[in-house]
Write an enzyme that holds these catalytic residues in place. Sequence first.
Site, PDB file in Angstrom:
ATOM      1  N   LYS A 173       0.878  -1.179   0.000  1.00 19.85           N
ATOM      2  CA  LYS A 173       0.000   0.000   0.000  1.00 19.85           C
ATOM      3  C   LYS A 173       0.908   1.219   0.000  1.00 19.85           C
ATOM      4  O   LYS A 173       1.542   1.540   0.991  1.00 19.85           O
ATOM      5  CB  LYS A 173      -0.909  -0.020   1.230  1.00 19.85           C
ATOM      6  N   CYS A 202      27.473  32.662  18.392  1.00 17.61           N
ATOM      7  CA  CYS A 202      27.706  31.217  18.332  1.00 17.61           C
ATOM      8  C   CYS A 202      27.705  30.651  19.751  1.00 17.61           C
ATOM      9  O   CYS A 202      28.429  31.164  20.615  1.00 17.61           O
ATOM     10  CB  CYS A 202      29.041  30.943  17.640  1.00 17.61           C
ATOM     11  N   TYR A 215      -3.512   0.329  -9.488  1.00 19.85           N
ATOM     12  CA  TYR A 215      -4.055  -0.806  -8.727  1.00 19.85           C
ATOM     13  C   TYR A 215      -5.553  -1.005  -8.956  1.00 19.85           C
ATOM     14  O   TYR A 215      -6.219  -1.640  -8.152  1.00 19.85           O
ATOM     15  CB  TYR A 215      -3.756  -0.675  -7.235  1.00 19.85           C
ATOM     16  N   LYS A 268      -2.588  -2.725   7.901  1.00 22.03           N
ATOM     17  CA  LYS A 268      -1.735  -1.569   8.182  1.00 22.03           C
ATOM     18  C   LYS A 268      -0.448  -2.001   8.880  1.00 22.03           C
ATOM     19  O   LYS A 268      -0.490  -2.819   9.797  1.00 22.03           O
ATOM     20  CB  LYS A 268      -2.473  -0.576   9.089  1.00 22.03           C
TER      21      LYS A 268
HETATM   22  N1  5U1 Z   1      -2.085  -1.226  -3.463  1.00 21.08           N
HETATM   23  C1  5U1 Z   1      -3.292  -0.676  -3.368  1.00 21.08           C
HETATM   24  N2  5U1 Z   1      -3.529   0.457  -2.758  1.00 21.08           N
HETATM   25  N3  5U1 Z   1      -4.840   0.688  -2.882  1.00 21.08           N
HETATM   26  C2  5U1 Z   1      -5.597   1.723  -2.436  1.00 21.08           C
HETATM   27  N4  5U1 Z   1      -4.419  -1.190  -3.877  1.00 21.08           N
HETATM   28  C3  5U1 Z   1      -5.395  -0.336  -3.579  1.00 21.08           C
HETATM   29  N5  5U1 Z   1      -6.710  -0.378  -3.870  1.00 21.08           N
HETATM   30  C4  5U1 Z   1      -7.466   0.624  -3.456  1.00 21.08           C
HETATM   31  C5  5U1 Z   1      -6.938   1.697  -2.728  1.00 21.08           C
HETATM   32  C6  5U1 Z   1      -7.779   2.827  -2.290  1.00 21.08           C
HETATM   33  O1  5U1 Z   1      -8.780   0.627  -3.733  1.00 21.08           O
HETATM   34  C7  5U1 Z   1      -9.307  -0.495  -4.439  1.00 21.08           C
HETATM   35  C8  5U1 Z   1     -10.591  -0.818  -3.865  1.00 21.08           C
HETATM   36  C9  5U1 Z   1      -9.320  -0.144  -5.894  1.00 21.08           C
END
Ligand code: 5U1
Length: 672
Positions: free
Chosen positions: A116, A408, A225, A314
Amino acid sequence: MPHTKIEQRIYELRRQIQLHNHHYYVLDAPQIPDAEYDKLFRELEQLEVENPHLITADSPTQRVGATPLQEFAEVMHTIPMLSLNNALDSHEMEEFDRRVRERLALDTIEYVAEPKMDGLAVSLRYEDGVLMKAATRGDGTTGEDVTHNIRTIKTIPLRLLNNPPQLLEVRGEVFMTKDSFTKINQQHAETGERIFANPRNAAAGSLRQLDAKVTATRPLSFVCYGVGVIEPRFEYETYYSILQQLKQYGLPISQYLQTVVGIEECEDYQRRMSEQRDRLPFEIDGVVYKINSLAYQNQLGFVSRAPRWAIAYKLPPQEVLTQVVAIDIQVGRTGALTPVARLEPVAVGGVTVTNATLHNIDEIHRKDVRVGDTVIVRRAGDVIPEVVRVLVERRNGDTPQFEMPSECPICGSAVAREDGESVARCTGGLFCSAQQKQAVAHFVSRKAMNIDGLGDKLIEQAIDSGLVKTLADIYSVTREQWASLPRMGEKSADNLLRALDKSKATTLDKFLYALGIREVGETTARILATHFGQLEKLQNATVEELQEVQDVGIVVANNIYTFFRQLHNLEVIAQLQQSGLQWQEVEITATKTAESAPFAGQTFVITGTLHNMTREDAKVKLLALGAKVSDSVSKKTSYLIAGEKAGSKLDKAQALGVKILSEEEFLQLLIV
Ligand code: 5U1
């Protein structure tokens, strides 16, 4: 379709440039040298200047728009941009897996795992393969139009490859690498511009610029992503295959993408990412798991704005709360005063943090950091811990605002701050004991005079007791005087005197480096030595003559010139020579100006052990021939010189298709 010869050539140039961009920025594997690429680019630019009616938005020449915006327009997302539910520990992750297995009536589930990224989410809209609109996530339904800025990001194609659909919306994260973040903050600390608290803020701040020219100077990256609207719809069955298709279109996807089956493999992936976290080139705040099957994703659907088929596990935050116990001033070798926050010790990512840099006074005032404040401190990887923010609401009493001392804190000399500079400096020079101590520590260091047995503690004692005031004094302190210092016996004093004696036979370049002239590092010292051959010639050189030396610009030339115009520096040099410091005359290798030099425009990296010369020697030879020498391999590296036991740099060069030279091949190259 192009009609005229010129249209055909423009079309062909754009196609080639686009393909090379893809190989360079996305696949990390350039197919032609930079110079060839530049030639294509320049030809296209020229044709477009001559035929402005043929300029199109997807032309690679059109990444940076000419006119800044007045404000950001709103963009409605046709399909809302989702957020992710979080799992904060392995129990919550197991619960997620159990819930989806139960809903789908399956024993195990195949997920796609990916890091992430800690950046900001954007949606890119491609029509007939051309990037038409880019928007931030905003509240998920409406975002801001950042098309002009997104176009400056080199990893984002302006036109997709390989027959993209008529309409394609791509979702992903814009982020800044840790290296770029550090460099931007270093630059900003010097120029007094805003310091970013973390790479995410830097990415967000860079993307939310009305003037795309500013964004174009900020090295941003992107990774996909997800997708939004697609017409005609994709027929894929898995998320993984969608991402592979996006990659075929030339879009960047995560290199760390992996399919994992069942909760154990998820946890395994998570463990590996956590272990690597500090070494990754970008910041991550978690790991995302998505059910791979699109049919299962559809079956599960959403709750409010988050899909049931995905979860973000997380990782522990790299930011913690602590208190500022004091604000101290450190005086560097060149007199620069750096404020440092002394903190109530606090653990961040397995390391106890007790200090955080505050950069400069502008930065302290901007954040309004005061002694006693509760602050958020951030530590990521090797980056020096930083104070991110003060919790002003927790401040009690009325502690005054911090002010830089006008004198200084070490030597009492006046502190000066030049116009336009954010760095305050002690004007005491080598009269300041902090500067003296660091100057001596630098002088005796391994790559300088290489004097064993004169460590920081002993230097401190020698200076505090008044035995040593200048660099030259270290050679005139007697055996008895050394032996009289705390924890020094006669034996240690004898050893030290032997080391001091041995160091007197040195080389001109080591001596020049040891003097600690501002911005004259080891390499510049070597180039100066081979350029001038004799100390006297260097001392007498004008600023113009100094600038003729390869790699010496106006700033360094001025530093050298000024150094040799200071009487006390000349006295120290004379005393050092009287103490017996000597070197042999150096053979002069004329360093050539950039254009005429044989290796002009070529970047070399040297790794492993060389047998015929040291790596530093090789570097100086290359620089003298006009090459650039870098520490790390990248797509821009022209050659890697691989000595014995070359390690990860060799692997990376091979992966990127960088030309690799053995030591013998390198020596051949030098002869030619
Ligand atoms: N790696 C990743 N980060 N991220 C953030 N995948 C991913 N998917 C996200 C988000 C907000 O949302 C999916 C539901 C498309």
